[in-house]
Design an enzyme around this catalytic site. Structure first.
Site, PDB file in Angstrom:
ATOM      1  N   HIS A   1       0.836  -1.205   0.000  1.00 60.12           N
ATOM      2  CA  HIS A   1       0.000   0.000   0.000  1.00 60.12           C
ATOM      3  C   HIS A   1       0.872   1.256   0.000  1.00 60.12           C
ATOM      4  O   HIS A   1       0.620   2.206  -0.746  1.00 60.12           O
ATOM      5  CB  HIS A   1      -0.920   0.033   1.224  1.00 60.12           C
ATOM      6  CG  HIS A   1      -1.952  -1.028   1.244  1.00 60.12           C
ATOM      7  ND1 HIS A   1      -2.163  -1.829   2.341  1.00 60.12           N
ATOM      8  CD2 HIS A   1      -2.855  -1.425   0.310  1.00 60.12           C
ATOM      9  CE1 HIS A   1      -3.154  -2.677   2.086  1.00 60.12           C
ATOM     10  NE2 HIS A   1      -3.577  -2.465   0.856  1.00 60.12           N
TER      11      HIS A   1
ATOM     12  N   SER B   1      -2.932  -7.777   3.023  1.00 59.73           N
ATOM     13  CA  SER B   1      -3.305  -7.560   4.420  1.00 59.73           C
ATOM     14  C   SER B   1      -3.729  -8.869   5.083  1.00 59.73           C
ATOM     15  O   SER B   1      -3.395  -9.126   6.241  1.00 59.73           O
ATOM     16  CB  SER B   1      -4.435  -6.533   4.519  1.00 59.73           C
ATOM     17  OG  SER B   1      -3.991  -5.268   4.097  1.00 59.73           O
TER      18      SER B   1
END
Length: 159
Positions: free
Chosen positions: A17, A127
């Site tokens: 990210h 994630s």
């Protein structure tokens, strides 16, 4: 001003990210990192915690702002006068999932989607995998920014 939105769950934010934030911040006058809010979904981190972590990792970029949204990301884009959605692609599976959504978003609102291929060193990070590694006692530190690693280490049941 060209403004883009980088939407996601960011539960937790990863180095992948951060790489996309870095690259998109260099391509747009303003980048809004938009953390999705959905009370029906179980998240490891609360909305406030995810926003705080995103603000910490985006702090070096003066043209990046962190916000939350619920509902359709294109409605958020319209409200923010953003003409582009930024999405990262790790694999062909991501492409297959994201393209129809991008086409629908464009058809509904005219908002385009810019796909950025992840950097090779981050292409395998997600994630979900980071949470699994942390929960099972593995070494997750190299997959997330330091501020996120510290938070994961504080979570009950996580190492």
């Amino acid at each position: 001003m060209n403004r883009a939105v980088f939407p996601g769950t960011f539960d937790p934010p990863t180095n992948g990210h951060l790489d996309l934030i870095t690259r998109a911040a260099g391509a747009f006058d303003e980048l809004i990192v938009a953390a999705g809010v959905n009370p029906a979904k179980q998240r490891l981190f609360s909305d406030d915690e995810r926003v705080e972590m995103l603000r910490e990792i985006a702090a070096p970029f003066p043209n990046v702002r962190v916000a939350t949204f619920s509902g359709l990301v294109v409605d958020f884009c319209r409200a923010e006068s953003a003409g582009v959605i930024v999405k990262g692609l790790r694999s062909g599976g991501d492409f297959d999932y994201e393209v129809p959504m991008a086409q629908m978003n464009r058809r509904m609102t005219g908002v385009d989607t810019l796909f950025l291929a992840t950097s090779p060193e981050h292409g395998f990070i997600s994630s979900s995998l980071v949470k699994d590694i942390a929960r099972l006692g593995g070494d997750y530190v190299s997959f997330v920014p330091p501020a996120v690693a510290a938070r994961l280490g504080e979570m009950p049941g996580y190492c």
